[in-house]
Design a protein around this motif. Structure first.
Motif, PDB file in Angstrom:
ATOM      1  N   PHE A 160       0.832  -1.188   0.000  1.00  0.00           N
ATOM      2  CA  PHE A 160       0.000   0.000   0.000  1.00  0.00           C
ATOM      3  C   PHE A 160       0.879   1.255   0.000  1.00  0.00           C
ATOM      4  CE2 PHE A 160      -2.780   2.974   2.407  1.00  0.00           C
ATOM      5  CZ  PHE A 160      -3.882   2.925   1.569  1.00  0.00           C
ATOM      6  N   ASN A 161       1.942   1.218   0.833  1.00  0.00           N
ATOM      7  CA  ASN A 161       2.839   2.362   0.894  1.00  0.00           C
ATOM      8  C   ASN A 161       3.537   2.597  -0.433  1.00  0.00           C
ATOM      9  OD1 ASN A 161       2.214   2.857   3.515  1.00  0.00           O
ATOM     10  ND2 ASN A 161       3.961   1.736   4.360  1.00  0.00           N
ATOM     11  N   GLN A 162       3.990   1.511  -1.033  1.00  0.00           N
ATOM     12  CA  GLN A 162       4.679   1.658  -2.317  1.00  0.00           C
ATOM     13  C   GLN A 162       3.734   2.228  -3.365  1.00  0.00           C
ATOM     14  OE1 GLN A 162       7.863   1.440  -2.899  1.00  0.00           O
ATOM     15  NE2 GLN A 162       8.149   0.916  -0.738  1.00  0.00           N
ATOM     16  N   ILE A 163       2.510   1.708  -3.366  1.00  0.00           N
ATOM     17  CA  ILE A 163       1.519   2.195  -4.326  1.00  0.00           C
ATOM     18  C   ILE A 163       1.264   3.683  -4.080  1.00  0.00           C
ATOM     19  CG2 ILE A 163      -0.947   2.059  -4.913  1.00  0.00           C
ATOM     20  CD1 ILE A 163      -0.645  -1.027  -4.568  1.00  0.00           C
ATOM     21  N   ASN A 164       1.148   4.033  -2.819  1.00  0.00           N
ATOM     22  CA  ASN A 164       0.867   5.429  -2.467  1.00  0.00           C
ATOM     23  C   ASN A 164       2.020   6.372  -2.726  1.00  0.00           C
ATOM     24  OD1 ASN A 164      -1.720   5.249  -1.741  1.00  0.00           O
ATOM     25  ND2 ASN A 164      -1.320   4.909   0.440  1.00  0.00           N
ATOM     26  N   LEU A 165       3.229   5.858  -2.591  1.00  0.00           N
ATOM     27  CA  LEU A 165       4.390   6.723  -2.790  1.00  0.00           C
ATOM     28  C   LEU A 165       4.592   7.053  -4.258  1.00  0.00           C
ATOM     29  CD1 LEU A 165       7.149   5.482  -0.328  1.00  0.00           C
ATOM     30  CD2 LEU A 165       5.803   7.568  -0.230  1.00  0.00           C
ATOM     31  N   GLY A 166       3.828   6.402  -5.118  1.00  0.00           N
ATOM     32  CA  GLY A 166       3.975   6.784  -6.511  1.00  0.00           C
ATOM     33  C   GLY A 166       3.883   5.644  -7.502  1.00  0.00           C
ATOM     34  N   THR A 167       4.039   4.434  -7.020  1.00  0.00           N
ATOM     35  CA  THR A 167       3.963   3.307  -7.943  1.00  0.00           C
ATOM     36  C   THR A 167       2.588   3.262  -8.618  1.00  0.00           C
ATOM     37  OG1 THR A 167       5.503   2.076  -6.590  1.00  0.00           O
ATOM     38  CG2 THR A 167       4.188   0.800  -8.127  1.00  0.00           C
ATOM     39  N   GLU A 170      -1.773  14.843  -9.426  1.00  0.00           N
ATOM     40  CA  GLU A 170      -0.907  13.988  -8.626  1.00  0.00           C
ATOM     41  C   GLU A 170      -1.458  13.772  -7.214  1.00  0.00           C
ATOM     42  OE1 GLU A 170       1.549  12.282  -9.825  1.00  0.00           O
ATOM     43  OE2 GLU A 170       2.324  11.460  -7.942  1.00  0.00           O
ATOM     44  N   LYS A 171      -2.128  14.778  -6.691  1.00  0.00           N
ATOM     45  CA  LYS A 171      -2.731  14.647  -5.366  1.00  0.00           C
ATOM     46  C   LYS A 171      -3.722  13.490  -5.309  1.00  0.00           C
ATOM     47  CE  LYS A 171      -2.631  19.130  -3.080  1.00  0.00           C
ATOM     48  NZ  LYS A 171      -3.347  20.413  -3.007  1.00  0.00           N
ATOM     49  N   ARG A 172      -4.319  13.185  -6.434  1.00  0.00           N
ATOM     50  CA  ARG A 172      -5.305  12.113  -6.459  1.00  0.00           C
ATOM     51  C   ARG A 172      -4.660  10.753  -6.711  1.00  0.00           C
ATOM     52  NH1 ARG A 172     -10.049  12.751 -10.022  1.00  0.00           N
ATOM     53  NH2 ARG A 172     -10.852  11.345  -8.447  1.00  0.00           N
ATOM     54  N   VAL A 173      -3.391  10.766  -7.080  1.00  0.00           N
ATOM     55  CA  VAL A 173      -2.722   9.508  -7.436  1.00  0.00           C
ATOM     56  C   VAL A 173      -1.736   9.059  -6.356  1.00  0.00           C
ATOM     57  CG1 VAL A 173      -1.148   8.441  -9.092  1.00  0.00           C
ATOM     58  CG2 VAL A 173      -3.049   9.834  -9.904  1.00  0.00           C
ATOM     59  N   SER A 174      -0.980   9.986  -5.802  1.00  0.00           N
ATOM     60  CA  SER A 174      -0.024   9.568  -4.776  1.00  0.00           C
ATOM     61  C   SER A 174      -0.300  10.311  -3.475  1.00  0.00           C
ATOM     62  CB  SER A 174       1.413   9.823  -5.238  1.00  0.00           C
ATOM     63  OG  SER A 174       1.687  11.202  -5.188  1.00  0.00           O
ATOM     64  N   ALA A 175       0.361   9.842  -2.421  1.00  0.00           N
ATOM     65  CA  ALA A 175       0.063  10.369  -1.091  1.00  0.00           C
ATOM     66  C   ALA A 175       1.103  11.363  -0.618  1.00  0.00           C
ATOM     67  CB  ALA A 175      -0.046   9.221  -0.103  1.00  0.00           C
ATOM     68  N   ILE A 176       2.023  11.764  -1.509  1.00  0.00           N
ATOM     69  CA  ILE A 176       3.113  12.645  -1.069  1.00  0.00           C
ATOM     70  C   ILE A 176       2.558  13.922  -0.430  1.00  0.00           C
ATOM     71  CG2 ILE A 176       5.201  13.878  -1.787  1.00  0.00           C
ATOM     72  CD1 ILE A 176       5.420  10.904  -2.238  1.00  0.00           C
ATOM     73  N   SER A 177       1.500  14.475  -1.045  1.00  0.00           N
ATOM     74  CA  SER A 177       0.945  15.729  -0.517  1.00  0.00           C
ATOM     75  C   SER A 177       0.507  15.578   0.936  1.00  0.00           C
ATOM     76  CB  SER A 177      -0.234  16.178  -1.376  1.00  0.00           C
ATOM     77  OG  SER A 177      -1.227  15.172  -1.377  1.00  0.00           O
ATOM     78  N   GLY A 178       0.161  14.340   1.305  1.00  0.00           N
ATOM     79  CA  GLY A 178      -0.275  14.105   2.685  1.00  0.00           C
ATOM     80  C   GLY A 178       0.891  13.878   3.626  1.00  0.00           C
ATOM     81  N   LEU A 179       2.080  13.768   3.100  1.00  0.00           N
ATOM     82  CA  LEU A 179       3.239  13.450   3.942  1.00  0.00           C
ATOM     83  C   LEU A 179       4.070  14.690   4.253  1.00  0.00           C
ATOM     84  CD1 LEU A 179       4.385  10.186   2.082  1.00  0.00           C
ATOM     85  CD2 LEU A 179       3.088  10.349   4.217  1.00  0.00           C
TER      86      LEU A 179
END
Ligand SMILES: Nc1ncnc2c1ncn2[C@@H]1O[C@H](COP(=O)(O)OP(=O)(O)O)[C@@H](O)[C@H]1O
Ligand SMILES: [Mg+2]
Lengths: 227, 408
Positions: free
Chosen positions: B51-58, B126-135
């Protein structure tokens, strides 16, 4: 009417490194209504003989006929059915199933026979009444005295109306008065209901009541007396 | 005594030696709890890693120009005119799509420099695809303002740069010429993976495209689908839609090692479960053997009054079955009571989380129990209990209970 007949029974225990000849050439016949006692000192082979006649053990050689049929030809299942239907056992001690109450112990073989509940209850209560221990119905074995337990054992042995009751030293663990009472009850059963009893004992009280007395010594029949 | 003689007898025999039954019962409960908790933790951990990998951008599905994954060259770009994004967004099951300009580059501050991957993204998509904005822990995520950059704490420390500081980014354009530009740090992020924080930075795609003269071309289309399980079927759908000029890969293709690790941990769970099962079998054999040997005279009496060997055998198995079933039910209830709250709050492993963080898992693990494991526990545990009683039951018959009543 003949119930049990043995022909040239031999029993040799081979499980120890010295084989023990426990019985040698036993011929006897138990008839309907008999009150027979096998007497003899300790080690003379009484228990061994009773176990053979009760199909609990197998002879080394010789034959046992139960109501005319050779029991060596029966399967394990048939033998267990024979014990269930035709035989009643009373041992010296520890006769009862500890987790069952007196009445349940008596009902037990009736349940195995698939008798309906109402009939089971009735027969078991009758048996308890015959032995004068109705008040023990709901007691577990560990709440009863030795004499009371033996009475329950007698009630259980007779409840399904067996062809013969085999009692191996039933009074050995009882005091004289209690033993005498128990024997009175069995006498009474024998006379009033024509129940066949085969005892083993070296208790004089038992021996004096015998109507057929077989004396065993070193695994052999020493004498047969009919009174 | 009620209808079923055997059940009744078995039940009473169990209550007879309460302490011993309690020992067996608790070992079964512990076995059930261990099996399910281990499953919950392993699943929780591996799913979280994924899940983390997917969220980080994968993301779930990535599209690149054919050849890009083998050779991550800037010139292997997807032309913006193709409008791939719009086409893919129309597919049912697709939730979000982000175009990413990706290149390898060098960032430097006054103090030092580091090699990094630069992602040029449209901050809204990108906000809808990865979670970086939340980190983001300090400052803000990309807003679309000119020459913003978002970097990880680890990298910022290494560069000795902070929020608002300028860094210089250097990278090759498609022809191989080196370009550089100045960016201002607008936000600092911290993910679950220290490796990621050290080596990825994010800028607005316009800035990167301008710097490298890419026009509106980009390198990667990252797709999020409604359900991870849809990824495989959507992959083939997309593949046939976009043709052979493009590579379409799911997260399973992109993260083969992680996927393998997950499969492997599943398999190793089987081994652990088997060991628990074997331990249980032996425990039960041991206890049942004791109770059988103790009761041998009693069995002799039972058989003398007409109980068959078959019934005796069943009685012993039944006793084990009742204990096994009760243990399973109690074990499941207890595990459920402990587990369900944890599956919401998570279990904090920060006391040894160093290792977990570098594995790409957070310090807090949310257990995930698979229903297969629960089902299997329900079926297998009572069976294990019965299996453990088979040998003692055979022994009970072999000991010739009738012989046991001979003496006395
Ligand atoms: N299971 C056995 N294995 C070996 N010897 C036995 C066994 N049971 C009985 N015996 C022997 O057989 C003989 C007869 O024993 P038993 O029938 O118990 O006599 P009683 O009941 O008259 O005391 C004794 O010598 C006894 O030691
Ligand atoms: Mg004896």
């Amino acid at each position: 009417m003949e119930i049990i007949r043995s022909e040239n029974l031999d029993k040799i225990y081979k499980d120890n490194w010295v084989p023990v000849q426990a019985l040698k050439n036993i011929n006897l016949t138990v008839k309907k209504g008999d009150y027979m006692v096998i007497a003899g000192p300790s080690g003379s082979g009484k228990t061994t003989l009773l176990n053979l006649l009760g199909a609990l053990d197998k002879p080394t050689s010789g034959k046992i006929f139960f109501e005319g049929a050779d029991i060596s030809k029966k399967t394990v299942k048939e033998l267990s059915g024979l014990r269930l239907n035709k035989l009643g056992f009373i041992f010296q001690a520890y006769n009862l199933i500890p987790v069952l109450s007196a009445i349940e112990n008596i009902e037990f073989s009736l349940m195995l026979l698939g008798k309906p509940e109402a009939l089971r209850r009735k027969l078991s209560l009758n048996a308890l009444r015959d032995l004068g221990i109705e008040e023990l119905a709901n007691k577990r074995p560990n709440e009863m005295s030795g004499g009371q337990q033996q009475r329950v054992a007698v009630a259980r042995a007779i409840v399904n109306d067996p062809s013969v009751v085999l009692a191996d030293e039933p009074t050995a663990n009882l005091d004289t008065a209690t033993g005498s009472n128990l024997l009175d009850l069995m006498d009474e059963m024998n006379r009033s209901k024509n129940i066949t009893f085969l005892f083993s004992s070296h208790d004089p009280q038992v021996i004096e009541r015998a109507r057929i007395l077989i004396r065993l010594r070193d695994g052999q029949i020493e004498s047969v007396q009919t009174k | 005594m009620t209808k079923n003689l055997l059940i009744n007898l078995a039940w009473r025999n169990i209550w007879r030696n309460k302490r011993r039954s309690a020992v067996v019962l608790s070992s079964i409960i512990v076995g059930v709890a261990a099996t399910i908790s281990m499953d919950g933790l392993t699943n929780g951990m591996t799913y979280q890693m994924l899940f983390n990998q997917i969220n980080l951008g994968t993301s779930h599905i990535q599209i690149h120009k054919t050849g890009y994954t083998d050779n991550r060259l800037v010139k292997n770009f997807i032309q913006g005119e193709l409008q791939l994004k719009a086409d893919i967004l129309r597919l049912p099951g697709v939730k979000a799509v982000s175009e990413r300009v990706v290149t390898f580059g060098l960032v430097s501050s006054a103090e030092s420099s580091a090699g990094i991957y630069v992602y040029g993204v449209d901050h809204k998509a990108e906000k809808r695809v990865s979670a970086i904005s939340g980190l983001i822990k300090e400052g803000n995520y990309l807003s679309g303002a000119e020459r913003e950059v978002v970097v990880g704490y680890e990298l910022a420390n290494k560069l000795n740069a902070g929020l608002g500081n300028k860094i210089i980014l250097m990278a090759n354009d498609p022809s191989g010429k080196i370009h550089s530009d100045v960016f201002r740090i607008s936000g600092l992020f911290e993910s679950f993976s220290s490796g990621f924080d050290k080596s990825y930075i994010f800028v607005n795609s316009d800035d990167l495209q301008n710097m490298l003269g890419l026009g509106n071309s980009y390198h990667e289309l990252a797709i999020i689908v409604a359900e991870p399980s849809l990824a495989e079927s959507l992959k083939s759908e997309i593949r046939s839609a976009v043709g052979s000029d493009f590579e379409v890969k799911t997260y399973r293709d992109i993260l083969p090692i992680l996927v393998m690790q997950i499969d492997l941990s599943r398999e190793s769970m089987w081994i652990v479960n088997m060991i628990i099962g074997i331990a249980l079998v032996f425990g039960i054999i041991n206890v049942m053997l004791m109770t059988v040997i103790e009761r041998i005279r009693e069995f002799g009496v039972l058989m003398a009054i007409g109980f068959s060997t078959g019934k005796l055998f069943s009685l012993i198995l039944l006793e084990a079955l009742i204990i096994g079933l009760s243990g399973t039910i109690i074990g499941l209830v207890i595990t459920g009571l402990i587990h369900i709250p944890f599956s919401y709050t998570g279990i904090d492993f920060s006391w040894f989380s160093e290792g977990l963080v570098s594995l790409g898992v957070g310090a807090v693990i949310y257990p995930v129990v698979s229903y297969q494991t629960v089902l299997l526990t329900i079926i297998m545990t009572p069976m294990i209990a019965v299996a453990g009683a088979i040998y003692p039951a055979i022994k009970a018959i072999r000991l010739q209970p009738v012989a046991a009543i001979r003496h006395y």
